[in-house]
Design a protein around this motif. Structure first.
Motif, PDB file in Angstrom:
ATOM      1  N   TYR A  30       3.466  29.342  29.566  1.00  0.00           N
ATOM      2  CA  TYR A  30       2.544  29.533  30.681  1.00  0.00           C
ATOM      3  C   TYR A  30       2.100  30.982  30.796  1.00  0.00           C
ATOM      4  N   PHE A  31       2.923  31.891  30.345  1.00  0.00           N
ATOM      5  CA  PHE A  31       2.643  33.307  30.528  1.00  0.00           C
ATOM      6  C   PHE A  31       2.216  34.020  29.243  1.00  0.00           C
ATOM      7  N   ASP A  32       2.538  33.461  28.087  1.00  0.00           N
ATOM      8  CA  ASP A  32       2.281  34.126  26.815  1.00  0.00           C
ATOM      9  C   ASP A  32       0.831  33.914  26.382  1.00  0.00           C
ATOM     10  N   GLN A  33       0.104  34.985  26.159  1.00  0.00           N
ATOM     11  CA  GLN A  33      -1.301  34.899  25.752  1.00  0.00           C
ATOM     12  C   GLN A  33      -1.465  34.868  24.231  1.00  0.00           C
ATOM     13  N   ASN A  34      -0.463  35.289  23.471  1.00  0.00           N
ATOM     14  CA  ASN A  34      -0.539  35.361  22.013  1.00  0.00           C
ATOM     15  C   ASN A  34       0.333  34.279  21.397  1.00  0.00           C
ATOM     16  N   ILE A  35      -0.100  33.043  21.503  1.00  0.00           N
ATOM     17  CA  ILE A  35       0.707  31.933  21.028  1.00  0.00           C
ATOM     18  C   ILE A  35       0.009  31.220  19.870  1.00  0.00           C
ATOM     19  N   SER A  36       0.781  30.502  19.074  1.00  0.00           N
ATOM     20  CA  SER A  36       0.256  29.777  17.914  1.00  0.00           C
ATOM     21  C   SER A  36      -0.654  28.638  18.358  1.00  0.00           C
ATOM     22  N   SER A  37      -1.370  28.058  17.406  1.00  0.00           N
ATOM     23  CA  SER A  37      -2.285  26.958  17.737  1.00  0.00           C
ATOM     24  C   SER A  37      -1.530  25.742  18.262  1.00  0.00           C
ATOM     25  N   ILE A  38      -0.333  25.466  17.719  1.00  0.00           N
ATOM     26  CA  ILE A  38       0.439  24.320  18.213  1.00  0.00           C
ATOM     27  C   ILE A  38       0.953  24.612  19.622  1.00  0.00           C
ATOM     28  N   ASP A  39       1.317  25.859  19.902  1.00  0.00           N
ATOM     29  CA  ASP A  39       1.738  26.215  21.254  1.00  0.00           C
ATOM     30  C   ASP A  39       0.564  26.200  22.223  1.00  0.00           C
ATOM     31  N   GLN A  40      -0.629  26.515  21.738  1.00  0.00           N
ATOM     32  CA  GLN A  40      -1.827  26.408  22.584  1.00  0.00           C
ATOM     33  C   GLN A  40      -2.060  24.955  22.968  1.00  0.00           C
ATOM     34  N   LEU A  41      -1.925  24.049  21.994  1.00  0.00           N
ATOM     35  CA  LEU A  41      -2.072  22.628  22.284  1.00  0.00           C
ATOM     36  C   LEU A  41      -0.977  22.167  23.237  1.00  0.00           C
ATOM     37  N   LYS A  42       0.247  22.612  23.013  1.00  0.00           N
ATOM     38  CA  LYS A  42       1.361  22.264  23.900  1.00  0.00           C
ATOM     39  C   LYS A  42       1.045  22.696  25.328  1.00  0.00           C
ATOM     40  N   TYR A  43       0.534  23.900  25.492  1.00  0.00           N
ATOM     41  CA  TYR A  43       0.154  24.414  26.807  1.00  0.00           C
ATOM     42  C   TYR A  43      -0.909  23.512  27.446  1.00  0.00           C
TER      43      TYR A  43
END
Length: 155
Positions: A30-43
């Motif tokens: 929720y707070f991390d702006q520099n995340i992987s594409s899979i983590d972006q989808l998870k978000y």
């Protein structure tokens, strides 16, 4: 209290997949702006309105990789599920002001084709439902959340 009159069920289905994930309320996603594409989808799946419509189903291919665990809902529970996911008259409901964390996703299928998706936050009593033209505004009334939790977690 008058008897609630029920109308049209939300989905036509012969199978339901339940996806669930264990995640903390204060997850770093929720707070991390520099995340992987899979983590972006998870978000997007956990915190936002993904899928936006019934044609937006690519996310289903990644639910396992995101961390969701899948289980089938027993067909003996379908009648009870229909009594929850059904159009009903307005009843007094509680609302919450928290950020929804969609830990539970129900995927409704008919002949192996997805007919609907319901994302549920049991903490906030918020939901996102796609794939129905039925009025879903009163989902959550009449103890829907507690009844659904009983089906998903006590059977």
């Amino acid at each position: 209290m008058s008897e609630i009159k029920y109308y049209k069920t939300f989905f036509n289905y012969d199978e339901i997949d339940h996806y669930k994930i264990e995640i903390d309320d204060a997850d770093d996603l929720y707070f991390d702006q520099n995340i992987s594409s899979i983590d972006q989808l998870k978000y997007k799946v956990i915190y936002q309105n993904t899928p936006e419509n019934i044609d937006d189903l690519d996310f289903l291919n990644f639910l396992n990789e995101i961390g969701y665990l899948k289980q089938k809902i027993n067909s003996t529970d379908f009648n009870n599920i229909d009594n929850i996911f059904i159009e009903k008259p307005e009843e007094e409901m509680m609302t919450a002001g928290c950020i929804a964390i969609f830990r539970d996703i129900l995927v409704f299928k008919k002949n192996n084709e997805v007919t609907g998706v319901a994302k549920i936050c049991f903490s906030c009593h918020k939901y996102q439902i796609v794939g129905t033209e039925t009025n879903t505004d009163n989902f959550g009334s009449n103890n829907d959340y507690s009844q659904l939790a009983d089906i998903l977690y006590n059977t």
